[in-house]
Each structure stands twice: as structure tokens, then as C-alpha cells.
Scaffold this motif. Sequence first.
Motif, PDB file in Angstrom:
ATOM      1  N   ASP A 157      -6.694  20.146   1.188  1.00 18.74           N
ATOM      2  CA  ASP A 157      -6.600  21.601   1.086  1.00 18.74           C
ATOM      3  C   ASP A 157      -5.409  21.969   0.201  1.00 18.74           C
ATOM      4  OD1 ASP A 157      -8.815  21.760   2.779  1.00 18.74           O
ATOM      5  OD2 ASP A 157      -7.554  21.735   4.569  1.00 18.74           O
ATOM      6  N   GLU A 158      -4.481  22.776   0.720  1.00 19.25           N
ATOM      7  CA  GLU A 158      -3.370  23.215  -0.117  1.00 19.25           C
ATOM      8  C   GLU A 158      -2.171  22.269  -0.064  1.00 19.25           C
ATOM      9  OE1 GLU A 158      -2.598  25.430   3.815  1.00 19.25           O
ATOM     10  OE2 GLU A 158      -4.201  24.348   2.795  1.00 19.25           O
ATOM     11  N   LYS A 159      -2.253  21.236   0.729  1.00 16.73           N
ATOM     12  CA  LYS A 159      -1.101  20.347   0.899  1.00 16.73           C
ATOM     13  C   LYS A 159      -1.167  19.131  -0.016  1.00 16.73           C
ATOM     14  CE  LYS A 159       0.624  21.452   5.480  1.00 16.73           C
ATOM     15  NZ  LYS A 159       1.003  20.950   6.811  1.00 16.73           N
ATOM     16  N   SER A 160       0.002  18.751  -0.522  1.00 16.59           N
ATOM     17  CA  SER A 160       0.167  17.530  -1.309  1.00 16.59           C
ATOM     18  C   SER A 160       1.350  16.780  -0.711  1.00 16.59           C
ATOM     19  CB  SER A 160       0.434  17.855  -2.781  1.00 16.59           C
ATOM     20  OG  SER A 160      -0.665  18.539  -3.360  1.00 16.59           O
ATOM     21  N   ILE A 161       1.059  15.709   0.016  1.00 18.19           N
ATOM     22  CA  ILE A 161       2.100  14.970   0.728  1.00 18.19           C
ATOM     23  C   ILE A 161       2.492  13.729  -0.072  1.00 18.19           C
ATOM     24  CG2 ILE A 161       2.742  13.837   2.871  1.00 18.19           C
ATOM     25  CD1 ILE A 161       2.175  16.856   3.121  1.00 18.19           C
ATOM     26  N   SER A 162       3.732  13.702  -0.520  1.00 19.27           N
ATOM     27  CA  SER A 162       4.239  12.592  -1.317  1.00 19.27           C
ATOM     28  C   SER A 162       4.598  11.420  -0.413  1.00 19.27           C
ATOM     29  CB  SER A 162       5.462  13.042  -2.113  1.00 19.27           C
ATOM     30  OG  SER A 162       5.946  11.993  -2.929  1.00 19.27           O
ATOM     31  N   SER A 163       4.083  10.241  -0.760  1.00 23.37           N
ATOM     32  CA  SER A 163       4.268   9.062   0.085  1.00 23.37           C
ATOM     33  C   SER A 163       4.571   7.830  -0.761  1.00 23.37           C
ATOM     34  CB  SER A 163       3.001   8.790   0.907  1.00 23.37           C
ATOM     35  OG  SER A 163       2.576   9.929   1.608  1.00 23.37           O
ATOM     36  N   ILE A 164       5.250   6.875  -0.159  1.00 20.95           N
ATOM     37  CA  ILE A 164       5.434   5.553  -0.750  1.00 20.95           C
ATOM     38  C   ILE A 164       4.982   4.528   0.271  1.00 20.95           C
ATOM     39  CG2 ILE A 164       7.309   6.271  -2.269  1.00 20.95           C
ATOM     40  CD1 ILE A 164       9.294   5.008  -0.326  1.00 20.95           C
ATOM     41  N   TYR A 165       4.560   3.355  -0.204  1.00 20.63           N
ATOM     42  CA  TYR A 165       4.053   2.353   0.745  1.00 20.63           C
ATOM     43  C   TYR A 165       4.109   0.953   0.159  1.00 20.63           C
ATOM     44  CZ  TYR A 165      -0.299   2.544  -1.994  1.00 20.63           C
ATOM     45  OH  TYR A 165      -1.227   2.495  -3.002  1.00 20.63           O
ATOM     46  N   LYS A 166       4.101  -0.024   1.071  1.00 26.01           N
ATOM     47  CA  LYS A 166       3.974  -1.440   0.727  1.00 26.01           C
ATOM     48  C   LYS A 166       2.947  -2.057   1.672  1.00 26.01           C
ATOM     49  CE  LYS A 166       8.442  -2.586  -1.375  1.00 26.01           C
ATOM     50  NZ  LYS A 166       9.601  -3.520  -1.350  1.00 26.01           N
ATOM     51  N   ILE A 167       1.946  -2.696   1.113  1.00 30.12           N
ATOM     52  CA  ILE A 167       0.917  -3.371   1.903  1.00 30.12           C
ATOM     53  C   ILE A 167       1.154  -4.873   1.794  1.00 30.12           C
ATOM     54  CG2 ILE A 167      -1.552  -3.711   2.271  1.00 30.12           C
ATOM     55  CD1 ILE A 167      -0.522  -0.808   2.664  1.00 30.12           C
ATOM     56  N   GLN A 168       1.423  -5.522   2.926  1.00 28.60           N
ATOM     57  CA  GLN A 168       1.663  -6.963   2.928  1.00 28.60           C
ATOM     58  C   GLN A 168       0.397  -7.740   3.279  1.00 28.60           C
ATOM     59  OE1 GLN A 168       5.762  -8.234   3.561  1.00 28.60           O
ATOM     60  NE2 GLN A 168       5.816  -6.796   5.257  1.00 28.60           N
ATOM     61  N   ASN A 169      -0.366  -7.208   4.213  1.00 27.18           N
ATOM     62  CA  ASN A 169      -1.635  -7.810   4.610  1.00 27.18           C
ATOM     63  C   ASN A 169      -2.473  -6.698   5.235  1.00 27.18           C
ATOM     64  OD1 ASN A 169      -3.747  -9.121   6.136  1.00 27.18           O
ATOM     65  ND2 ASN A 169      -2.607 -11.032   5.991  1.00 27.18           N
ATOM     66  N   PRO A 170      -3.659  -6.419   4.710  1.00 23.08           N
ATOM     67  CA  PRO A 170      -4.471  -5.307   5.214  1.00 23.08           C
ATOM     68  C   PRO A 170      -4.830  -5.403   6.691  1.00 23.08           C
ATOM     69  CG  PRO A 170      -5.306  -6.075   3.105  1.00 23.08           C
ATOM     70  CD  PRO A 170      -4.288  -7.081   3.560  1.00 23.08           C
ATOM     71  N   ASN A 224       2.867  -3.625   7.246  1.00 23.80           N
ATOM     72  CA  ASN A 224       2.647  -2.694   6.151  1.00 23.80           C
ATOM     73  C   ASN A 224       3.482  -1.454   6.469  1.00 23.80           C
ATOM     74  OD1 ASN A 224       0.551  -4.453   5.173  1.00 23.80           O
ATOM     75  ND2 ASN A 224      -0.771  -3.581   6.767  1.00 23.80           N
ATOM     76  N   VAL A 225       4.095  -0.861   5.471  1.00 23.59           N
ATOM     77  CA  VAL A 225       5.022   0.251   5.701  1.00 23.59           C
ATOM     78  C   VAL A 225       4.626   1.459   4.861  1.00 23.59           C
ATOM     79  CG1 VAL A 225       7.427   0.995   5.653  1.00 23.59           C
ATOM     80  CG2 VAL A 225       6.884  -1.397   6.170  1.00 23.59           C
ATOM     81  N   VAL A 226       4.547   2.614   5.517  1.00 28.50           N
ATOM     82  CA  VAL A 226       4.244   3.873   4.850  1.00 28.50           C
ATOM     83  C   VAL A 226       5.360   4.865   5.189  1.00 28.50           C
ATOM     84  CG1 VAL A 226       2.644   5.827   4.674  1.00 28.50           C
ATOM     85  CG2 VAL A 226       1.758   3.498   5.028  1.00 28.50           C
ATOM     86  N   ILE A 227       5.915   5.510   4.165  1.00 32.24           N
ATOM     87  CA  ILE A 227       6.952   6.521   4.367  1.00 32.24           C
ATOM     88  C   ILE A 227       6.543   7.762   3.581  1.00 32.24           C
ATOM     89  CG2 ILE A 227       9.433   6.902   4.501  1.00 32.24           C
ATOM     90  CD1 ILE A 227       9.894   4.031   3.657  1.00 32.24           C
ATOM     91  N   PHE A 228       6.680   8.925   4.174  1.00 31.83           N
ATOM     92  CA  PHE A 228       6.270  10.146   3.474  1.00 31.83           C
ATOM     93  C   PHE A 228       7.271  11.272   3.695  1.00 31.83           C
ATOM     94  CE2 PHE A 228       4.757  10.754   7.744  1.00 31.83           C
ATOM     95  CZ  PHE A 228       4.766  12.131   7.962  1.00 31.83           C
ATOM     96  N   ASP A 229       7.167  12.281   2.859  1.00 33.81           N
ATOM     97  CA  ASP A 229       7.977  13.490   2.991  1.00 33.81           C
ATOM     98  C   ASP A 229       7.135  14.571   3.661  1.00 33.81           C
ATOM     99  OD1 ASP A 229      10.214  12.469   1.600  1.00 33.81           O
ATOM    100  OD2 ASP A 229       9.335  13.012  -0.332  1.00 33.81           O
ATOM    101  N   PHE A 230       7.631  15.120   4.758  1.00 35.39           N
ATOM    102  CA  PHE A 230       6.973  16.288   5.344  1.00 35.39           C
ATOM    103  C   PHE A 230       6.980  17.420   4.326  1.00 35.39           C
ATOM    104  CE2 PHE A 230       8.155  14.141   9.340  1.00 35.39           C
ATOM    105  CZ  PHE A 230       6.959  14.253  10.036  1.00 35.39           C
TER     106      PHE A 230
END
Length: 255
Positions: free
Chosen positions: A25-38, A72-78
Motif C-alpha cells: 500500500d502506501e508503506k515502504s519499509i527499508s530493510s537489510i538482511y543476511k541469509i545463511q541457510n534458508p 538468518n538475520v533481518v533488520i528494518f526501520d519502522f
Amino acid sequence: MPRGKNFIHKPALETGWNHTIIQKDEKSISSIYKIQNPEFPTVILCHPYLAESRQFFLKRGHAQMYIDLGLNVVIFDFNGFGMSAFVNFKYEEDLDIVIKHFKVLLPESSFIGHGISFGASQVISYTASRDHLLDHIIIENCLDSNLSYYKKRNPKLHMLMRSLMFLIPGINKNHDYIKSTQKISRVVSALLIYNEDDDLTTISMGQQIQDNLTVENKFIICKGKHLEAFEKNKDLYIHWVNTLIFNSVHLSKNP
């Protein structure tokens, strides 16, 4: 959000991380991540109310801790913080958007929500919904209510909110985290982390949250002030995070 406006992006901290903008919708959430094993567990890190937003976890070492544990690590900005533009105050909606995105990307992974202070309150609000998608939660330095924050940090705003609550019953209903905790279900286990010298999110607040949890949980008390649990208690911290993720059956409902 005032602190969100003071964000200074430090790209060097995010070297080696994947970047993505998750839109709904109107939101765009900026995120960074590292996938080590799915197929390995995935942790979603929810930042405190600080201008540095998601980079808090990069500066303080939490992100590296989870990488070292093999997650696996996901970090995002509210929204309104960091690289995510402000849209509204429905922060638990931001968390839902992020988790659903990575659930599609990592369908075989279990998911852990780790929130600190402001981020912890959003983990509680999110898991109070019956359709949440988290398997484990870590609640660190969470308030009992946003009113406690206003009372401590901004007395004028506290008085205003109290007046609005009298005039408009229910205006603050989603920010009583004790009541929201009572609604948490379908979580395998929870870890609560509080600090001895924290005069903002006190141990007694954490104990009230624990008393209202109906899921398996562990409460630990760390040395240090607000937001200092990992910095001042790394061995204890890593032990119980590791236990939550890989051996949750040993958690109990007692501190």
C-alpha cells in the motif's frame, strides 16, 4: 517521530548486507538482511526508539551475535525512522509487512521476533493478533504502557494523553502492553530481558508482563542500564538466546 528525523545513515556499517525496500500500500519499509541457510531460523530485529534505528543492532553487536549463532538475520526501520518514510503510527503493521515478505522468501524457516524497548512493544502488539507469524519472541526492556514513557520523559505530553484518554475512551488501548500480553498465543516460547539499573523500563514492569504471559517463558535480569543488557552481560545473554532458539523446552515460567 523527533528522533527519526535525526537519523544519520552510516553505509559502512551495512557493508556485506543485502538491502531491500518492502512495499505494501502506501508503506515502504527499508530493510537489510543476511541469509545463511534458508532452512535455519530467522530473527527479525526491531529497534528501540533511537535516531540510529536499525543500525543500533549493527553498532551494539546483536546482529553479529545472531550471525555467529548461524541464524538468518533481518533488520528494518519502522516507518518514520531511518530509511523508511513516515506514514502512520501503526508500527506493528510494519513488522507484519516485513515478516510476511520473508516468510515467502524463507518458507522452511522458523521465525523469532526480537524487540528492544520501543521495538519490544511492537513485538507484543503484533503477537497479540491471532494471525501473527512468529514462533518465538524476545521482549527486552519493554514498558508496561506508553504512558510510563511520557511520565518519565515528557510530563506535558503525559498530562495531555491522560486528558485525551478521559475525553476519548479507548484512544490509548493499543499501548497498554500488559493487556496486550494477555492476548499473546501460538508462540512456542518467550524470553524476557530486563536490567538492574534501568529506571525507564523497570524490572517490575517486566514482571507484570511475565505474569500476564500464558506461553512458556524465561525472565532474566542483567546488569546495566537501559539498552545495556548485551553489552554488559554477553555470556548470559547469548546463553539464553541460544536456549530459546534451540532448546526452548528447558524454559520455565519462573525467573
